[in-house]
Design a protein around this motif. Structure first.
Motif, PDB file in Angstrom:
ATOM      1  N   PRO A 144      10.334   1.825 -13.696  1.00 37.45           N
ATOM      2  CA  PRO A 144      10.215   1.016 -14.812  1.00 37.45           C
ATOM      3  C   PRO A 144       9.070   0.991 -16.047  1.00 37.45           C
ATOM      4  O   PRO A 144       9.074   0.788 -17.137  1.00 37.45           O
ATOM      5  CB  PRO A 144       9.994  -0.452 -14.060  1.00 37.45           C
ATOM      6  N   ALA A 145       7.752   1.716 -15.716  1.00 36.00           N
ATOM      7  CA  ALA A 145       6.774   2.016 -16.611  1.00 36.00           C
ATOM      8  C   ALA A 145       7.511   2.884 -17.827  1.00 36.00           C
ATOM      9  O   ALA A 145       7.210   2.806 -18.833  1.00 36.00           O
ATOM     10  CB  ALA A 145       5.743   2.833 -16.022  1.00 36.00           C
ATOM     11  N   GLY A 146       8.412   3.870 -17.256  1.00 38.33           N
ATOM     12  CA  GLY A 146       9.093   4.770 -18.196  1.00 38.33           C
ATOM     13  C   GLY A 146       9.840   3.838 -19.329  1.00 38.33           C
ATOM     14  O   GLY A 146       9.676   4.201 -20.525  1.00 38.33           O
ATOM     15  N   GLY A 147      10.567   2.807 -18.698  1.00 33.01           N
ATOM     16  CA  GLY A 147      11.074   1.915 -19.672  1.00 33.01           C
ATOM     17  C   GLY A 147      10.405   1.127 -20.539  1.00 33.01           C
ATOM     18  O   GLY A 147      10.595   1.097 -21.780  1.00 33.01           O
ATOM     19  N   VAL A 148       9.090   0.872 -20.245  1.00 34.91           N
ATOM     20  CA  VAL A 148       8.093   0.236 -21.084  1.00 34.91           C
ATOM     21  C   VAL A 148       7.718   1.155 -22.225  1.00 34.91           C
ATOM     22  O   VAL A 148       7.682   0.719 -23.221  1.00 34.91           O
ATOM     23  CB  VAL A 148       6.947  -0.358 -20.447  1.00 34.91           C
ATOM     24  N   VAL A 149       7.497   2.319 -22.072  1.00 37.12           N
ATOM     25  CA  VAL A 149       7.055   3.190 -22.985  1.00 37.12           C
ATOM     26  C   VAL A 149       8.412   3.490 -23.787  1.00 37.12           C
ATOM     27  O   VAL A 149       8.099   3.459 -24.978  1.00 37.12           O
ATOM     28  CB  VAL A 149       6.684   4.636 -22.412  1.00 37.12           C
ATOM     29  N   GLY A 150       9.607   3.472 -23.275  1.00 38.59           N
ATOM     30  CA  GLY A 150      10.769   3.774 -24.091  1.00 38.59           C
ATOM     31  C   GLY A 150      11.017   2.755 -25.147  1.00 38.59           C
ATOM     32  O   GLY A 150      11.239   2.865 -26.146  1.00 38.59           O
ATOM     33  N   LEU A 151      10.917   1.309 -24.512  1.00 35.73           N
ATOM     34  CA  LEU A 151      11.062   0.125 -25.378  1.00 35.73           C
ATOM     35  C   LEU A 151      10.069   0.087 -26.492  1.00 35.73           C
ATOM     36  O   LEU A 151      10.201  -0.210 -27.620  1.00 35.73           O
ATOM     37  CB  LEU A 151      11.116  -0.916 -24.490  1.00 35.73           C
ATOM     38  N   ALA A 152       8.847   0.571 -26.180  1.00 31.25           N
ATOM     39  CA  ALA A 152       7.706   0.464 -27.074  1.00 31.25           C
ATOM     40  C   ALA A 152       8.160   1.546 -28.083  1.00 31.25           C
ATOM     41  O   ALA A 152       7.939   1.265 -29.371  1.00 31.25           O
ATOM     42  CB  ALA A 152       6.614   0.836 -26.544  1.00 31.25           C
ATOM     43  N   LYS A 153       8.263   2.671 -27.942  1.00 32.16           N
ATOM     44  CA  LYS A 153       8.428   3.854 -28.854  1.00 32.16           C
ATOM     45  C   LYS A 153       9.887   3.571 -29.677  1.00 32.16           C
ATOM     46  O   LYS A 153       9.662   3.834 -30.982  1.00 32.16           O
ATOM     47  CB  LYS A 153       8.581   5.232 -28.365  1.00 32.16           C
ATOM     48  N   THR A 154      10.729   3.290 -29.010  1.00 33.61           N
ATOM     49  CA  THR A 154      11.981   3.079 -29.737  1.00 33.61           C
ATOM     50  C   THR A 154      11.965   1.722 -30.574  1.00 33.61           C
ATOM     51  O   THR A 154      12.458   2.038 -31.791  1.00 33.61           O
ATOM     52  CB  THR A 154      13.410   3.024 -28.925  1.00 33.61           C
ATOM     53  N   GLY A 155      11.222   0.742 -30.142  1.00 34.39           N
ATOM     54  CA  GLY A 155      11.031  -0.329 -31.063  1.00 34.39           C
ATOM     55  C   GLY A 155      10.324   0.011 -32.304  1.00 34.39           C
ATOM     56  O   GLY A 155      10.802  -0.401 -33.442  1.00 34.39           O
ATOM     57  N   GLU A 156       9.168   0.758 -32.091  1.00 32.29           N
ATOM     58  CA  GLU A 156       8.608   1.089 -33.289  1.00 32.29           C
ATOM     59  C   GLU A 156       9.371   1.992 -34.252  1.00 32.29           C
ATOM     60  O   GLU A 156       9.347   1.719 -35.428  1.00 32.29           O
ATOM     61  CB  GLU A 156       7.193   1.708 -32.841  1.00 32.29           C
ATOM     62  N   ALA A 157      10.091   2.831 -33.576  1.00 27.81           N
ATOM     63  CA  ALA A 157      10.790   3.484 -34.447  1.00 27.81           C
ATOM     64  C   ALA A 157      11.971   2.726 -35.488  1.00 27.81           C
ATOM     65  O   ALA A 157      12.233   3.287 -36.362  1.00 27.81           O
ATOM     66  CB  ALA A 157      11.556   4.618 -33.642  1.00 27.81           C
ATOM     67  N   ALA A 158      12.408   1.658 -34.710  1.00 27.36           N
ATOM     68  CA  ALA A 158      13.428   0.886 -35.344  1.00 27.36           C
ATOM     69  C   ALA A 158      12.742  -0.167 -36.398  1.00 27.36           C
ATOM     70  O   ALA A 158      13.482  -0.930 -36.782  1.00 27.36           O
ATOM     71  CB  ALA A 158      14.305   0.038 -34.219  1.00 27.36           C
ATOM     72  N   GLY A 159      11.427  -0.030 -36.510  1.00 31.28           N
ATOM     73  CA  GLY A 159      10.485  -1.071 -37.256  1.00 31.28           C
ATOM     74  C   GLY A 159      10.498  -2.362 -36.696  1.00 31.28           C
ATOM     75  O   GLY A 159      10.211  -3.350 -37.417  1.00 31.28           O
ATOM     76  N   PHE A 160      10.605  -2.458 -35.372  1.00 31.77           N
ATOM     77  CA  PHE A 160      10.036  -3.706 -34.582  1.00 31.77           C
ATOM     78  C   PHE A 160       8.809  -3.365 -33.916  1.00 31.77           C
ATOM     79  O   PHE A 160       8.609  -2.669 -32.919  1.00 31.77           O
ATOM     80  CB  PHE A 160      11.109  -4.162 -33.615  1.00 31.77           C
ATOM     81  N   ASP A 161       7.615  -4.122 -34.308  1.00 31.53           N
ATOM     82  CA  ASP A 161       6.267  -4.141 -33.733  1.00 31.53           C
ATOM     83  C   ASP A 161       6.342  -4.967 -32.424  1.00 31.53           C
ATOM     84  O   ASP A 161       5.353  -4.946 -31.726  1.00 31.53           O
ATOM     85  CB  ASP A 161       5.355  -4.351 -34.697  1.00 31.53           C
ATOM     86  N   ARG A 162       6.939  -5.990 -32.397  1.00 25.31           N
ATOM     87  CA  ARG A 162       7.124  -6.819 -31.167  1.00 25.31           C
ATOM     88  C   ARG A 162       8.346  -6.824 -30.475  1.00 25.31           C
ATOM     89  O   ARG A 162       9.280  -7.195 -30.894  1.00 25.31           O
ATOM     90  CB  ARG A 162       6.885  -8.477 -31.416  1.00 25.31           C
ATOM     91  N   VAL A 163       8.365  -6.481 -29.188  1.00 23.81           N
ATOM     92  CA  VAL A 163       9.530  -6.124 -28.433  1.00 23.81           C
ATOM     93  C   VAL A 163       9.534  -6.759 -27.064  1.00 23.81           C
ATOM     94  O   VAL A 163       8.409  -6.756 -26.410  1.00 23.81           O
ATOM     95  CB  VAL A 163       9.629  -4.615 -28.325  1.00 23.81           C
ATOM     96  N   ILE A 164      10.662  -7.500 -26.637  1.00 22.46           N
ATOM     97  CA  ILE A 164      10.704  -7.997 -25.188  1.00 22.46           C
ATOM     98  C   ILE A 164      11.759  -7.114 -24.487  1.00 22.46           C
ATOM     99  O   ILE A 164      12.752  -6.888 -25.298  1.00 22.46           O
ATOM    100  CB  ILE A 164      11.300  -9.238 -25.002  1.00 22.46           C
ATOM    101  N   GLY A 165      11.355  -6.142 -23.640  1.00 24.24           N
ATOM    102  CA  GLY A 165      12.251  -5.521 -22.856  1.00 24.24           C
ATOM    103  C   GLY A 165      13.034  -6.083 -21.769  1.00 24.24           C
ATOM    104  O   GLY A 165      12.664  -6.827 -20.973  1.00 24.24           O
ATOM    105  N   PHE A 166      14.246  -5.699 -21.953  1.00 20.43           N
ATOM    106  CA  PHE A 166      15.222  -6.383 -20.953  1.00 20.43           C
ATOM    107  C   PHE A 166      16.138  -5.145 -20.284  1.00 20.43           C
ATOM    108  O   PHE A 166      17.064  -4.731 -20.753  1.00 20.43           O
ATOM    109  CB  PHE A 166      16.312  -7.404 -21.683  1.00 20.43           C
TER     110      PHE A 166
END
Length: 423
Positions: A144-166
């Motif tokens: 799951p920690a890999g998922g958190v890094v994934g959601l943070a980095k892909t969110g930033e790349a897509a222009g979202f600085d605030r993300v909830i991972g689901f």
């Protein structure tokens, strides 16, 4: 753990040795354990987070006698509080040998000695580390920690600085909150055991594609038990129970023609829609209040969604974050089936589905930084001298971290250090 051996020794809280350690008795106790066939040992003494001399002696004896795994509390978790430190040391002694076998297997499959490939592992804290430095206590939430890094980095790349991972998989849903800074917990309870190692702050609920649907005569329930990978949901043609995935099949949200034909005894058939329809029809008759089979399936989906919404509220709304300003990053095998329903319930306007969303936890590992962390307890009054004491301890821990990173081939000028005090 299987066996406990008590040694007569005591260092008081101020470092006074009230009862010295009898080395001969300690060696005899360890030899006895070795004779019984034990290979792993966890060593925990009172106040050893600050006065580790006795632990170090016993650890040296255990290593001389050839125990394969020696976990010592002042090395694993040099923090005050005896029980949490003890639990963490036991976890480390229990998991490290299993991980070491796994690391060796992966390394031999990749023929590391010949190819020189770098094998790195994800830690629960969201950082990568070299295979030979990977410890049991750091492995518990690594996926799951890999998922958190994934959601943070892909969110930033897509222009979202605030993300909830689901992240909705087969057995459970993991949710996480990110607003520019990774949130970590330093003491967590996993399966009733206290673990004191930095972990990504992830909240998990038992609602996944394989969560079993129950009607107990009164009410609908989803999970917490799961059909697992085998037999899996009823539509997998293995005689499994009705699960959340089946409810989506019933409602036409999962289309068999777009699913690979991997089911049945020969693993060459499509999803079994007929069985699912029959089972929901039978359940509708059992409930007997005039609801159609589709209504029944929809009811179960709504309950699963409510469970997931509660989980997201726990990490956002209940901690003072306005969830409507966030994007919902949807990943995991079953996430796409429920993301819109979850977002509706929470009033969220944006959903991010990355092209790699089925594999985002693995993708995130590839985007993660290499990290080293050290913690240590410091007991000083919070006065004008405290910053200097903190700084001195920080330098001591930094030296260890820098050594670990430099051993992994990272140049000094590429390393950033963070010093945080948890008061």
């Amino acid at each position: 753990y299987q066996d406990i051996v008590e040694l007569d020794e005591r260092v008081l809280a101020d470092g006074v040795v009230e009862q010295p350690l009898d080395e001969a008795k300690a060696r005899a106790a360890l030899e006895d354990l070795k004779g019984k066939g034990y290979k792993a040992v966890a060593i925990v003494f009172m106040h050893a987070y600050k006065y580790p001399e006795h632990e170090a002696i016993v650890a040296r004896l255990a290593r001389e006698l050839g125990f394969e795994q020696v976990s010592v509390s002042h090395e694993v978790s040099p923090l005050i509080k005896y029980v949490g430190r003890g639990d963490t040391t036991v976890i480390d002694a229990y998991l490290s040998p299993v991980l070491r076998r796994y690391v060796a297997q992966v390394s031999s499959e990749l023929d590391v000695a010949r190819t020189g490939a770098r094998v790195m592992f994800m830690m629960s804290s969201g950082g990568l580390t070299a295979a030979d430095m990977f410890q049991g206590k750091d492995a518990i939430l690594s996926g799951p920690a890999g998922g958190v890094v994934g959601l943070a980095k892909t969110g930033e790349a897509a222009g979202f600085d605030r993300v909830i991972g689901f992240d909705m998989g087969g057995t459970s849903t993991d949710v996480a909150h990110f607003d520019g800074e990774y949130e970590r917990a330093f003491e967590t309870e996993v399966a009733g055991v206290r673990v004191r190692a930095p972990m990504m702050l992830i909240h998990t609920v038992a609602a996944g594609g394989g969560s079993i649907l129950h009607f107990d005569g009164e009410r609908f329930r989803v999970g917490p038990d799961s059909a697992g990978a085998n037999p899996g949901p009823a539509c997998y043609r293995n005689g499994g129970p009705l699960a959340v995935t089946d409810a989506n099949v019933m409602l036409g949200k999962l289309l068999p023609e777009f699913f690979p034909a991997l089911f049945g005894p020969n693993q060459d058939e499509r999803l079994d829609v007929e069985t699912v329809r029959d089972r929901f029809a039978a359940m509708a008759v059992e409930i007997g209040d005039g609801r159609s089979p589709e209504d029944v399936a929809d009811g179960f989906i709504r309950i699963a969604v409510a469970n997931m919404v509660e989980a997201i509220k726990k990490i956002s709304v209940q901690r003072g974050y306005d969830v409507t300003r966030y994007a919902l990053s949807c990943f995991g095998g079953a996430g796409g089936q429920h993301a819109c329903l979850v977002a509706d319930q929470l009033g969220m306007k944006s959903i991010l589905v990355h092209p790699m969303s089925g594999l985002l936890s693995a993708y995130g590992m590839g985007l993660a930084d290499i990290r080293a962390t050290r913690q240590k307890a410091l007991g000083v009054p919070l006065d004008d001298e405290a910053p200097a004491a903190l700084g001195a301890l920080g330098v001591e821990l930094e030296v260890e971290c820098l050594g670990e990173l430099e051993a992994q081939g990272i140049p000094r000028d590429a390393i950033r250090t963070h010093l945080r005090a948890h008061i």
